[in-house]
Structure formats: structure tokens, C-alpha cells
Design a protein around this motif. Sequence first.
Motif, short mmCIF file in Angstrom:
data_model
loop_
_atom_site.label_atom_id
_atom_site.label_comp_id
_atom_site.label_asym_id
_atom_site.label_seq_id
_atom_site.Cartn_x
_atom_site.Cartn_y
_atom_site.Cartn_z
N LYS A 95 -35.03 87.89 82.97
CA LYS A 95 -34.42 89.99 83.43
C LYS A 95 -33.29 90.31 82.12
O LYS A 95 -32.41 89.34 81.46
N LEU A 96 -33.61 91.75 81.58
CA LEU A 96 -32.50 91.90 80.51
C LEU A 96 -31.36 92.60 81.27
O LEU A 96 -32.16 92.79 82.76
N THR A 97 -30.58 93.43 80.58
CA THR A 97 -29.00 93.53 81.53
C THR A 97 -29.07 95.26 82.15
O THR A 97 -28.49 95.23 82.49
N HIS A 102 -38.44 91.94 81.82
CA HIS A 102 -39.35 91.93 79.92
C HIS A 102 -40.58 90.66 80.25
O HIS A 102 -39.40 90.07 80.71
#
Length: 245
Positions: A95-97, A102
Motif C-alpha cells: 500500500k502506498l501513501t 502497488h
Amino acid sequence: MKKLIRSILSILLVTYIIVALSFTSKWAASEKCRGIRIAVNDSIELRFVTSSELGKELGDLPSRIKGMRMTDISTDSIEAFLNSIDKIEHASVVKLTDGFIHITVDPMHPVARVFDTNESYYINHYGKRISADARYQVDVPLIQGTFNDSIFSARELLPLAEYINNDSLLNPLISMIKVESPSDVLLIPIIRGQVINIGEPRDLDDKFARLKRMYHEVLPVKGWDYYDTLSVKWHGQIVATRRHK
């Protein structure tokens, strides 16, 4: 005085961290997924499986998770699903901010093609299979036999295939590995009508050293088609059978 200032600053710092973590936690709980990004690690030379094929394997996953709360999305479940697909060698999901999921994918990297009774498939270094059909073609060592994974699997021949592939003499000489039994593994050279019995696929340095002596010292004198069978199955021996008895 200095100690008092330090104490006050420490209290303020701890308070800030607690507030920041609380705010971040609340933000993360309400953050919605904005979509999926996919990165495919593949070499231009291989291209065994295309990016579009891997994208199709995701099905409706991108549309299903878009708009979901990030905290409700299980990256472990997505990884398990992707890693169960035969076209994929390894997948990782983070999980990306910025609200995106991704996905990094390593496509299947075959190291051998197996002809097993009535089926044909490719295998990777871990023994994972992908059925061979017209879409997937790559030049890798060939293995033929009848395999039972609980007794003797094609994966056990991968060190042998790699050994042959990395040897400058054996690589152009050997066209196939054929298994008669776990203790009778045959190599089929490009010399028509000749087979090499190496026995069990172990002690390869010793066995191939004896075989190379045969090719360097004996066959140039006797003739390349003088023998139909060469065996290095037994320790310390080279047993050859004449083609014309």
C-alpha cells in the motif's frame, strides 16, 4: 534550568508524536483506494509471458478495490492469489501513501520443458509449472520421462540441466535428458543413435570428468559412432557398448 527546558521539550515532543500518530491512524482508516499500479519485471530477451496477459489475470480486482478503505484491503490475500497463478513466478503487493496499491510481478521464468507421459509443461527453479502451448515458446533444456512428485519429480533434474547448460562442451552436445528410472537417467547427445547413462543425477563433477575423457581420448580414435551406449553410472568406471556387436 537547562534540565527543566529539556524536560519541557521532551514532553512536548512526546505529545506531538502521540497526536501525529492519532491523526495518521484516523486518516489511514478513512483513506480510500485510488486504484492499482502494476510493474512487471521482465527482460526484453525473454518475454515469456506478456504484461497484458498478467493484467487479464487480475480480472475485476482493480475495479472492485477502487474506492475501498485502504485498511479493508488485504495485501496478503492479493499476493496469495497472484502467486497461485501459473504465469507468475513471484508477486509482491504494498500500500502506498498516495492511496494506490502497488503490485510488482515477476513473470514465470522457465528453466526446463518437461514431456511427462501425455502432457508437456515448463517449470521454473522452484518446480512451479505452466502448461506448454503455442503462446509460450522458449529455448530451455528438454526433460522426458514419467514423473511422480512423491517419488521422483522433474524438479530433481534441474541441477543436472543447469550443469549441462553451463558447460561449454556438454551444452552443444546434449539435446535431451531422458529418465528411464530414478537410477537410470539418460542423456541424449546430438550423435544419432547414442545414449549416455549417468545413473542417479548426483556426483556430476566425477561422472562428467570421466565422460569428457571418453570424448577427448577414446572416441576420436575409435570413431564418434563406434559406441551406441556410454555409461558412467558406476563409480570409477566408463562402460561402453559397441554399436555393431
